[in-house]
Structures are given as C-alpha cells and as structure tokens.
Design an enzyme around this catalytic site. Structure first.
Site, PDB file in Angstrom:
ATOM      1  N   LEU A 150     -12.755  -4.435   2.672  1.00 24.19           N
ATOM      2  CA  LEU A 150     -11.332  -4.699   2.879  1.00 24.19           C
ATOM      3  C   LEU A 150     -10.625  -3.682   2.001  1.00 24.19           C
ATOM      4  O   LEU A 150     -10.972  -3.553   0.824  1.00 24.19           O
ATOM      5  CB  LEU A 150     -10.965  -6.120   2.442  1.00 24.19           C
ATOM      6  CG  LEU A 150     -11.039  -7.249   3.467  1.00 24.19           C
ATOM      7  CD1 LEU A 150     -10.708  -8.579   2.798  1.00 24.19           C
ATOM      8  CD2 LEU A 150     -10.095  -6.998   4.636  1.00 24.19           C
ATOM      9  N   ASP A 151      -9.650  -2.962   2.544  1.00 24.61           N
ATOM     10  CA  ASP A 151      -9.044  -1.930   1.719  1.00 24.61           C
ATOM     11  C   ASP A 151      -8.241  -2.541   0.571  1.00 24.61           C
ATOM     12  O   ASP A 151      -7.938  -3.733   0.550  1.00 24.61           O
ATOM     13  CB  ASP A 151      -8.213  -0.945   2.552  1.00 24.61           C
ATOM     14  CG  ASP A 151      -7.116  -1.620   3.349  1.00 24.61           C
ATOM     15  OD1 ASP A 151      -6.697  -2.721   2.973  1.00 24.61           O
ATOM     16  OD2 ASP A 151      -6.672  -1.040   4.357  1.00 24.61           O
ATOM     17  N   LYS A 152      -7.898  -1.721  -0.378  1.00 23.50           N
ATOM     18  CA  LYS A 152      -7.287  -2.183  -1.629  1.00 23.50           C
ATOM     19  C   LYS A 152      -6.010  -2.987  -1.430  1.00 23.50           C
ATOM     20  O   LYS A 152      -5.809  -4.010  -2.097  1.00 23.50           O
ATOM     21  CB  LYS A 152      -7.021  -0.974  -2.545  1.00 23.50           C
ATOM     22  CG  LYS A 152      -6.628  -1.351  -3.965  1.00 23.50           C
ATOM     23  CD  LYS A 152      -6.589  -0.109  -4.849  1.00 23.50           C
ATOM     24  CE  LYS A 152      -6.280  -0.488  -6.295  1.00 23.50           C
ATOM     25  NZ  LYS A 152      -6.298   0.700  -7.188  1.00 23.50           N
TER      26      LYS A 152
END
Length: 288
Positions: A105-107
């Site tokens: 999951l991106d930041k």
C-alpha cells in the site's frame, strides 16, 4: 535416488525466511552463500546444502507460520529495508518474529495488508492472473460523474506503465466517494486511473483482501482466524504460485511475458490460529 533440487529463492521462501523477490535481492547483493560460496542467481540447492544469509544458517521448512491482518496507517512504507526507510512497516509493527508484507500500500494510503513469514503464499495472492479481489474506498476532489464510473469500470490505459487496467467493479457511495474492487495490483493503480480522468485522490483505504475484511483500528493487527485461513487456502488451492521475475522490482510494474519456473507441489497446510479475531494492541512496543 537423486535429491530434489530447488531454486535458491524458492528455498528461502519455503522455509519462511523471506519472499522470493526479497530472496533475489539478497542473492544479488551477495548476502547468501551455499556451502560457503556466493551463488549465481537461479542456483539450485538440495536438502544437504548449507544455506546461510549474512552468515546465519537457514533452517528447514517451518510449519508454524504467522499470518497477520494489519491496518496500515498513512505515512508508513511497506518495505522490509529498515536501514533505508525509517517509517517502515517492520519497525512500526515491531513483531517478535521476522515477517514481511504481502504486496504493498503506498505511503499516503491506509488499510488492510497481510503480514506473514510464509513466502510460499505471497505470489499466489499477488499474481493478477489468479483474480483475487481487493476492495478499496476512495475519496476524490470533485463530484463523481456516471462517465467516471463507467470508464473506471471498463479499464484505463496507464501510459507510463504501457498497460490497460483490467475491468473492475466501481460503485458510487457519496458525491465524492466510491468503492472499487480490483483483481490486479499495478503500482499506484487507483491513483493513476483517477489522474487519467482528471480526478485527484484525497484518501484511499483498502477494506478487504479476498475473504478477509478490515475490522481492526488503525495501527493494530490481528491473527487470521481458523475459518479465515481455511477459506483463504481454499481460494488459493487452484492458484498458480509461479514466480515472475518481472515482479522483482515492484508488484505489477509491468506485465509478465512468460512463466519462468513452475512447481507442482501443493502448499503445506499451516496450523490453525485462534478461532476468533484477536487484536494485538501495538502502542506499547512501537518504535518511537
């Protein structure tokens, strides 16, 4: 009788040390040895070979695997490289055993992500061809039109990835919020799809992976229940666990052209965890 040969990255995955792509990074960095010798990528090993990572002997395949559902907060990076990224998921969870995330999951995003030490299960969940569902709730910066819903559902061409997204299910929730169910995981896929249609993603939360829902507070994790693990294994039973070398750098960055290796062995059954969700509070030992 000849001994069975296993690719080194697959061996490290099956013993639960790391995922195959992480194993490839370790091998490429020269941190893995076989009988005291640094091997080439693709080298195979037998049960009698002495495999070490950073000088530590790797044991035989484990059976007591860890399977966690974690509610990742925004600002945390899904990487196992604790030396490069200070806000990494490993230090944040501070789990007593070595584990790693399944996928990313991106930041700026939050939501459900699986954590495990069972490297054999990783690629079966991640491979887009296996069509395993992942559900997200997304808020955008302006009113959602019917055209937006239809175009997102049918697939969007992402120019910098040179790939068109697979058809998916998109449902409008409020004027600026929608639910989307994907069966693939291209890098920053939802954000790229929205950007193509001139929408900016304000919040993005993953609320389900396959049969397991997001049902825990932000920053906490829990073990899979016995029923969840049983159903998950049933869903994965017909899934290929072929590892694509094109996925080494980033899940779904480019489509794989062909299968490199195949295994006809069935995944080893893992022991059943507790029958009810047990949320582990993660505030006392969290890295400051």
């Amino acid at each position: 009788m000849e001994e069975k040969l296993t690719r080194l990255n697959k061996f490290l995955s099956e013993v639960g040390y790391c995922s195959r792509r992480e194993a490839d990074r370790l091998i490429d960095a020269g941190r893995v040895t076989i009988n005291g010798v640094v091997p080439e990528m693709g080298t195979k090993v037998t049960t009698t070979d002495n495999v070490e990572v950073d000088g530590k002997v790797i044991n035989e395949r484990k059976t007591d695997f860890v399977y966690l559902a974690f509610h990742k907060p925004t600002g945390i990076v899904c990487t196992t490289d604790t030396h490069v990224e200070k806000d990494n998921i490993i230090d944040y969870i501070n789990y007593p055993k070595r584990i790693f995330p399944i996928g990313r999951l991106d930041k700026p995003s939050e939501g459900l992500i699986f954590m495990t030490d069972d490297g054999d299960i990783v690629n079966k969940i991640l491979r887009a061809n296996n069509n395993h569902e992942k559900e997200y709730i997304v808020t955008v910066d302006k009113a959602i039109s019917q055209t937006f819903i239809e175009r997102m559902s049918k697939g969007i061409y992402i120019e910098d990835l040179d790939k068109t997204t697979k058809p998916c299910i998109v449902t409008k929730i409020t004027p600026t919020k929608f639910k989307i169910i994907l069966t693939q995981g291209l890098n920053r896929q939802i954000r790229r799809m929205c950007d193509y249609l001139n929408y900016e993603v304000l919040t993005l939360k993953r609320t389900r992976i396959m049969n397991i829902p997001l049902d825990i507070p932000v920053g906490e994790y829990r073990e899979f229940t016995s029923e969840e693990l049983k159903t998950l294994n049933e869903l994965l039973e017909s899934s290929t666990k072929t590892y694509e070398s094109k996925l080494v750098e980033r899940e779904g960055r480019r489509s794989p052209k062909r299968d490199r290796t195949k295994s006809d062995s069935k995944p080893e059954e893992a022991p059943e965890p507790t029958s009810e969700p047990r949320i582990i509070r993660n505030t006392i030992n969290r890295r400051k």
